[in-house]
Design a protein around this motif. Structure first.
Motif, PDB file in Angstrom:
ATOM      1  N   HIS A   1       0.767  -0.887   0.124  1.00  0.00           N
ATOM      2  CA  HIS A   1       0.272   0.137  -0.012  1.00  0.00           C
ATOM      3  C   HIS A   1       0.963   1.024  -0.100  1.00  0.00           C
ATOM      4  O   HIS A   1       1.994   1.426   0.667  1.00  0.00           O
ATOM      5  CB  HIS A   1      -0.895  -0.047   1.707  1.00  0.00           C
ATOM      6  CG  HIS A   1      -1.849  -1.417   1.496  1.00  0.00           C
ATOM      7  ND1 HIS A   1      -2.999  -1.168   0.609  1.00  0.00           N
ATOM      8  CD2 HIS A   1      -1.505  -2.309   1.832  1.00  0.00           C
ATOM      9  CE1 HIS A   1      -3.415  -2.687   0.947  1.00  0.00           C
ATOM     10  NE2 HIS A   1      -2.631  -3.099   2.142  1.00  0.00           N
TER      11      HIS A   1
ATOM     12  N   CYS B   1      -3.235   5.080  -1.116  1.00  0.00           N
ATOM     13  CA  CYS B   1      -4.528   4.770   0.161  1.00  0.00           C
ATOM     14  C   CYS B   1      -4.289   6.007   1.430  1.00  0.00           C
ATOM     15  O   CYS B   1      -2.562   6.169   1.545  1.00  0.00           O
ATOM     16  CB  CYS B   1      -3.790   3.382   0.997  1.00  0.00           C
ATOM     17  SG  CYS B   1      -4.049   2.911   2.181  1.00  0.00           S
TER      18      CYS B   1
ATOM     19  N   HIS C   1      -4.502   5.991   4.569  1.00  0.00           N
ATOM     20  CA  HIS C   1      -4.248   5.255   5.883  1.00  0.00           C
ATOM     21  C   HIS C   1      -2.254   4.900   5.720  1.00  0.00           C
ATOM     22  O   HIS C   1      -1.914   3.853   6.361  1.00  0.00           O
ATOM     23  CB  HIS C   1      -4.801   4.784   6.483  1.00  0.00           C
ATOM     24  CG  HIS C   1      -4.209   2.894   6.245  1.00  0.00           C
ATOM     25  ND1 HIS C   1      -6.696   3.192   5.243  1.00  0.00           N
ATOM     26  CD2 HIS C   1      -5.006   1.676   5.858  1.00  0.00           C
ATOM     27  CE1 HIS C   1      -6.199   1.806   4.535  1.00  0.00           C
ATOM     28  NE2 HIS C   1      -5.100   1.701   5.571  1.00  0.00           N
TER      29      HIS C   1
ATOM     30  N   HIS D   1      -6.158  -1.652  -1.103  1.00  0.00           N
ATOM     31  CA  HIS D   1      -7.839  -1.596  -1.051  1.00  0.00           C
ATOM     32  C   HIS D   1      -8.741  -1.590  -2.404  1.00  0.00           C
ATOM     33  O   HIS D   1      -7.891  -0.303  -3.384  1.00  0.00           O
ATOM     34  CB  HIS D   1      -7.503  -0.607  -0.067  1.00  0.00           C
ATOM     35  CG  HIS D   1      -7.000  -1.357   1.644  1.00  0.00           C
ATOM     36  ND1 HIS D   1      -7.510  -2.004   2.196  1.00  0.00           N
ATOM     37  CD2 HIS D   1      -6.283  -0.671   1.991  1.00  0.00           C
ATOM     38  CE1 HIS D   1      -6.477  -2.285   3.015  1.00  0.00           C
ATOM     39  NE2 HIS D   1      -5.722  -0.862   3.101  1.00  0.00           N
TER      40      HIS D   1
ATOM     41  N   HIS E   1       2.216  -0.498   4.848  1.00  0.00           N
ATOM     42  CA  HIS E   1       1.738   0.394   4.075  1.00  0.00           C
ATOM     43  C   HIS E   1       2.521   2.257   4.109  1.00  0.00           C
ATOM     44  O   HIS E   1       2.602   3.043   4.204  1.00  0.00           O
ATOM     45  CB  HIS E   1       1.148   0.478   5.398  1.00  0.00           C
ATOM     46  CG  HIS E   1      -0.553   0.142   4.865  1.00  0.00           C
ATOM     47  ND1 HIS E   1      -0.622  -1.636   5.581  1.00  0.00           N
ATOM     48  CD2 HIS E   1      -2.246   0.414   4.476  1.00  0.00           C
ATOM     49  CE1 HIS E   1      -2.012  -1.449   5.491  1.00  0.00           C
ATOM     50  NE2 HIS E   1      -2.562  -0.713   4.701  1.00  0.00           N
TER      51      HIS E   1
HETATM   52 ZN    ZN Z   1      -4.484  -0.447   4.578  1.00  0.00          ZN
END
Ligand code: ZN
Ligand code: ZN
Length: 293
Positions: free
Chosen positions: A15, A20, A22, A47, A251
């Protein structure tokens, strides 16, 4: 740069703040970190966008995100991951994936299967139980607990969703199998007879879908004292012949590769001596067993 090991694979993560809310950094920076970390295969599973405003996260609402923005960013992600996977192909196999959501309950199957052809693989993840998020804020988890009537029925319901998701989507990878641990008290018994039965049915559905289980290192980062899934689930899955593959659930570049060496050790300690990874061979995506030693 470390020598790329065949077992050094992540199928869940990648990610980026570009696509994204977050996460942090650009997708290019995340892929560069995967090259530097010595991955042989790095799957990126952004996502999937949610389709109804009631499923926007509180943090997204605070930042002014809208459904239109989620969908526009996901479209841009689809193009950028194609570009990057071609550009990095001589250094790293970058697989083009996405993480499916199971909301809304009535229409997620059609929505996710409509997205699927644009990608090489899908990670099927259950983040909601009866449309209430279970890995979001503590308040949301309280709402989920109240709706289900307690932790045991919530966990049973969670695994029922995993089984239904695996049957409905037949994803290549099933994400963080016991994510129900995320907001539960650390000393809670999440292996009662009723929960165990529901988890076993979920594993049977994973097996029937020929899906790979995500050995997800985020559990360590979230303070759970271990990865997803817990040892008893690793042992049951191994006995059923279901393969695992690592997921760093990154992330941002700092998470890329985090915990994967520990996860390898964790599998070996629980008598799992190989992983099952996705790979791209002559433009086709294949599942292949790779020894951990
Ligand atoms: Zn996530
Ligand atoms: Zn997830």
């Amino acid at each position: 740069m470390p020598q790329a090991q065949p077992w050094k694979v992540s199928l869940h993560g990648g990610h980026s703040g570009e696509f994204c809310e977050h996460a942090v950094s650009t997708l290019r920076e995340v892929v560069e970190a995967a090259v530097a970390a010595g991955f042989s295969v790095f799957g990126v599973s952004e996502h999937a966008p949610r389709s109804e405003p009631r499923f926007l996260y509180g943090t997204e609402l605070e930042k002014g995100y809208t459904l239109e923005r989620l969908h526009a960013e996901f479209g841009a992600y689809t193009a950028e991951i194609e570009r990057l996977s071609a550009e990095f192909d001589d250094r790293l196999t970058v697989l083009r994936g996405f993480e499916a959501e199971i909301v809304p309950a009535a229409t997620y199957r059609e929505e996710m299967l409509a997205i699927r052809p644009r990608f090489e693989y899908m990670v099927g993840s259950v983040h909601y139980v009866d449309e209430v998020q279970i890995d979001g804020s503590p308040e949301e988890f309280e709402t989920a607990l109240a709706a289900a009537g307690g932790l045991e029925p919530l966990a049973v319901r969670y695994y029922e969703h995993v089984a239904e998701m695996a049957e409905a989507l037949r994803p290549e990878v099933v994400g963080h199998l016991d994510l129900i641990r995320r907001r539960a008290p650390l000393d809670a018994d999440l292996a009662t007879p009723a929960i165990t039965r529901a988890a076993e049915r979920a594993l049977e559905a994973v097996k029937a879908a020929d899906a790979i289980l995500d050995l997800n290192t985020a559990g360590w980062r979230k303070g759970l004292g271990g990865p997803y899934p817990a040892p008893w689930l690793v042992e049951k899955a191994e006995a059923m012949g279901i393969g695992f593959c690592f997921g760093d659930d990154s992330h941002g570049p700092a998470d890329v590769g985090a915990g994967v060496e520990d996860a390898r050790q964790y599998l070996l300690e629980h008598n799992v001596s190989r992983i099952r990874r996705l790979n791209r061979i002559d433009c086709a995506i294949v599942k292949e067993w790779v020894p951990l030693a």
